[in-house]
Design an enzyme around this catalytic site. Structure first.
Site, short mmCIF file in Angstrom:
data_model
loop_
_atom_site.label_atom_id
_atom_site.label_comp_id
_atom_site.label_asym_id
_atom_site.label_seq_id
_atom_site.Cartn_x
_atom_site.Cartn_y
_atom_site.Cartn_z
N ASP A 1 -3.99 2.66 -4.97
CA ASP A 1 -2.56 2.72 -4.74
C ASP A 1 -2.35 1.29 -3.99
OD1 ASP A 1 -3.79 2.96 -2.42
OD2 ASP A 1 -2.25 4.93 -1.78
N HIS B 1 -4.14 14.11 -10.96
CA HIS B 1 -4.38 12.81 -11.47
C HIS B 1 -3.46 12.38 -12.53
CE1 HIS B 1 -7.99 11.81 -9.00
NE2 HIS B 1 -8.53 12.90 -9.31
N ARG C 1 13.25 -4.75 0.07
CA ARG C 1 13.92 -4.47 -1.47
C ARG C 1 12.51 -3.71 -1.93
NH1 ARG C 1 15.32 -9.92 -1.77
NH2 ARG C 1 13.79 -10.23 -3.27
N ASP D 1 1.00 -1.39 -0.16
CA ASP D 1 -0.25 -0.12 0.03
C ASP D 1 0.82 1.20 0.00
OD1 ASP D 1 -2.43 1.47 0.26
OD2 ASP D 1 -2.16 1.63 2.36
#
Length: 185
Positions: free
Chosen positions: A139, A109, A163, A96
């Site tokens: 997202d 946007h 990572r 997220d």
């Protein structure tokens, strides 16, 4: 007496590939019933085949990032879970983005979409070739780590998550402005 359809690809003289549909059917028979003449009709169906491929891709991929969508991710998870019966482990990372709403609100946007596309590219570059990166929506992303061997430790999965966090945290330069997001994994 049957009609036979065959769809195949062929190149024209210029080297361009076309999809063709060849329909063959008996046209004339000899007195003993054997086919004497075949009627063969060949049509160029390239446009229809390409439209089918685009629709199939659109049904399983996110239109913004071209990553697998929720539906395809669910299918990959089902496949990976079924493979666990043969041994191994499964790793799933939910990603997220933190700070993304601010980018959308302040810069619009179009910039937000560009940030999501860059994050998608980074996630794909971060994982192994057999792993799947998908976008759930907004997202939120998910990474399905290909079946892991029994000797993979939770620390190694945490390393993969680290990572991902590191790759996402790198600044994203767009139109002369650096944008930053982080990831909760």
């Amino acid at each position: 007496g049957t009609v036979v359809d065959a769809r195949y690809r062929a190149r024209d003289r210029r080297g361009t590939w076309h999809w063709l549909l060849r329909r063959m059917m008996p046209f004339e028979r000899a007195p003993d019933g054997t086919v004497r003449t075949l009627l063969v009709v060949v049509r160029d169906v390239t446009e229809a085949v390409e439209s089918e491929a685009m629709l199939a891709h659109a049904a399983l991929h996110d239109p913004l990032t071209a990553l697998p969508n929720r539906r395809l991710i669910a299918d990959r998870l089902r496949t990976a879970l079924a493979a666990l019966d043969r041994g191994g482990r499964l790793g799933v990372l939910f990603v997220d983005l933190d700070g993304f709403k601010r980018i959308n609100d302040v810069h619009g946007h179009a910039i937000g979409d560009a940030v999501l596309q860059e994050v998608a590219h980074r996630l794909v570059r971060t994982v192994r070739p057999g792993d799947t990166v998908g976008r759930l929506g907004g997202d939120e992303f998910v990474i399905v780590l290909a079946t892991l061997t029994d000797d993979v430790t939770p620390a190694q999965v945490e390393d993969a998550a680290q990572r991902v966090r590191h790759a996402v945290a790198e600044p994203i330069a767009l139109l002369g402005t650096e944008h930053r997001v982080t990831a909760s994994v």
